[in-house]
Design a protein around this motif. Sequence first.
Motif, mmCIF file in Angstrom:
data_model
loop_
_atom_site.group_PDB
_atom_site.id
_atom_site.type_symbol
_atom_site.label_atom_id
_atom_site.label_comp_id
_atom_site.label_asym_id
_atom_site.label_seq_id
_atom_site.Cartn_x
_atom_site.Cartn_y
_atom_site.Cartn_z
ATOM 1 N N PHE A 24 0.967 5.587 12.891
ATOM 2 C CA PHE A 24 0.730 6.064 11.554
ATOM 3 C C PHE A 24 2.140 6.668 11.253
ATOM 4 O O PHE A 24 2.553 7.902 11.864
ATOM 5 C CB PHE A 24 -0.182 6.958 11.429
ATOM 6 N N THR A 25 2.958 6.190 10.592
ATOM 7 C CA THR A 25 4.465 6.480 10.369
ATOM 8 C C THR A 25 4.471 7.058 8.880
ATOM 9 O O THR A 25 3.710 6.865 7.928
ATOM 10 C CB THR A 25 5.291 5.179 10.284
ATOM 11 N N LEU A 26 5.610 7.588 8.520
ATOM 12 C CA LEU A 26 5.774 8.043 7.038
ATOM 13 C C LEU A 26 5.630 7.102 6.051
ATOM 14 O O LEU A 26 5.148 7.212 5.075
ATOM 15 C CB LEU A 26 7.371 8.979 7.026
ATOM 16 N N PRO A 27 6.375 5.959 6.388
ATOM 17 C CA PRO A 27 6.241 4.910 5.174
ATOM 18 C C PRO A 27 4.831 4.233 5.241
ATOM 19 O O PRO A 27 4.324 4.066 3.986
ATOM 20 C CB PRO A 27 7.180 3.535 5.975
ATOM 21 N N ALA A 28 3.831 4.281 6.333
ATOM 22 C CA ALA A 28 2.717 4.081 6.065
ATOM 23 C C ALA A 28 2.026 5.019 5.439
ATOM 24 O O ALA A 28 0.942 4.547 4.666
ATOM 25 C CB ALA A 28 1.959 3.676 7.610
ATOM 26 N N ALA A 29 2.226 6.472 5.682
ATOM 27 C CA ALA A 29 1.724 7.339 4.821
ATOM 28 C C ALA A 29 1.855 7.133 3.298
ATOM 29 O O ALA A 29 0.926 7.518 2.537
ATOM 30 C CB ALA A 29 2.015 8.536 5.320
ATOM 31 N N ASP A 30 3.155 6.892 2.881
ATOM 32 C CA ASP A 30 3.471 6.752 1.423
ATOM 33 C C ASP A 30 2.465 5.547 1.010
ATOM 34 O O ASP A 30 2.111 5.803 -0.142
ATOM 35 C CB ASP A 30 4.905 5.999 1.513
ATOM 36 N N ILE A 31 2.411 4.398 1.862
ATOM 37 C CA ILE A 31 1.717 3.518 1.289
ATOM 38 C C ILE A 31 0.207 3.812 1.087
ATOM 39 O O ILE A 31 -0.537 3.452 0.067
ATOM 40 C CB ILE A 31 1.769 1.850 2.164
ATOM 41 N N ALA A 32 -0.302 4.493 2.180
ATOM 42 C CA ALA A 32 -1.506 5.027 1.986
ATOM 43 C C ALA A 32 -2.060 6.003 0.791
ATOM 44 O O ALA A 32 -2.865 5.791 0.087
ATOM 45 C CB ALA A 32 -2.098 5.618 3.330
ATOM 46 N N SER A 33 -0.891 6.735 0.481
ATOM 47 C CA SER A 33 -1.076 7.607 -0.368
ATOM 48 C C SER A 33 -1.038 6.992 -1.835
ATOM 49 O O SER A 33 -1.972 7.620 -2.692
ATOM 50 C CB SER A 33 -0.195 8.894 -0.308
ATOM 51 N N SER A 34 -0.241 6.057 -2.014
ATOM 52 C CA SER A 34 -0.231 5.163 -3.206
ATOM 53 C C SER A 34 -1.454 4.505 -3.463
ATOM 54 O O SER A 34 -2.045 4.852 -4.736
ATOM 55 C CB SER A 34 0.945 4.390 -3.143
ATOM 56 N N ILE A 35 -2.174 4.097 -2.390
ATOM 57 C CA ILE A 35 -3.335 3.348 -2.502
ATOM 58 C C ILE A 35 -4.509 4.468 -2.964
ATOM 59 O O ILE A 35 -5.273 4.359 -3.912
ATOM 60 C CB ILE A 35 -3.769 2.714 -1.493
ATOM 61 N N GLY A 36 -4.561 5.436 -2.006
ATOM 62 C CA GLY A 36 -5.479 6.657 -2.526
ATOM 63 C C GLY A 36 -5.306 7.267 -3.989
ATOM 64 O O GLY A 36 -6.244 7.386 -4.621
ATOM 65 N N ALA A 37 -4.009 7.471 -4.313
ATOM 66 C CA ALA A 37 -3.824 7.997 -5.783
ATOM 67 C C ALA A 37 -4.411 7.126 -6.768
ATOM 68 O O ALA A 37 -5.072 7.537 -7.839
ATOM 69 C CB ALA A 37 -2.320 8.287 -5.945
ATOM 70 N N ARG A 38 -4.078 5.584 -6.554
ATOM 71 C CA ARG A 38 -4.536 4.646 -7.551
ATOM 72 C C ARG A 38 -6.046 4.667 -7.552
ATOM 73 O O ARG A 38 -6.675 4.721 -8.651
ATOM 74 C CB ARG A 38 -3.787 3.319 -7.418
ATOM 75 N N MET A 39 -6.761 4.589 -6.341
ATOM 76 C CA MET A 39 -8.262 4.794 -6.402
ATOM 77 C C MET A 39 -8.799 5.814 -7.046
ATOM 78 O O MET A 39 -9.835 5.853 -7.753
ATOM 79 C CB MET A 39 -8.606 4.468 -4.827
#
Length: 132
Positions: free
Chosen positions: A70-85
Amino acid sequence: MVETLIVLDTSYLIDFFKNEELKSLIPDNEKPVVTIISYYEIMAGIQRLKSPKEEKFFRHFFSDSEILEFTLPAADIASSIGARMAATGNRVNAFDILIAGIALFYHAGAIITADADFIEIAKYADIEVIRY
């Protein structure tokens, strides 16, 4: 030739422990990998249940598996998904969003799972979900 990765979700790993024939669901041309999130979920469950048989199986399994971090870029991708959801009122298990973020960061071709949350996540992320 670059191998296409297929992420084995936690639900798949649990079911695979019970039935190794599930390996047939993994396409021949794809390399199975797991995420550090699934490692955590599995090992936390084993420690809670105190199951020596499961612990032996999974320690061996994980030692032979590529584990995606789990890297910083993966966290950015996940946070974007979570926010949109969240913006649309669509809530799923946060660990599943983290797994999806990791899968997308590492350019996995698909996630194999029994978990319906990934069907919802796929509405917000460009990831194929193989549900069995």
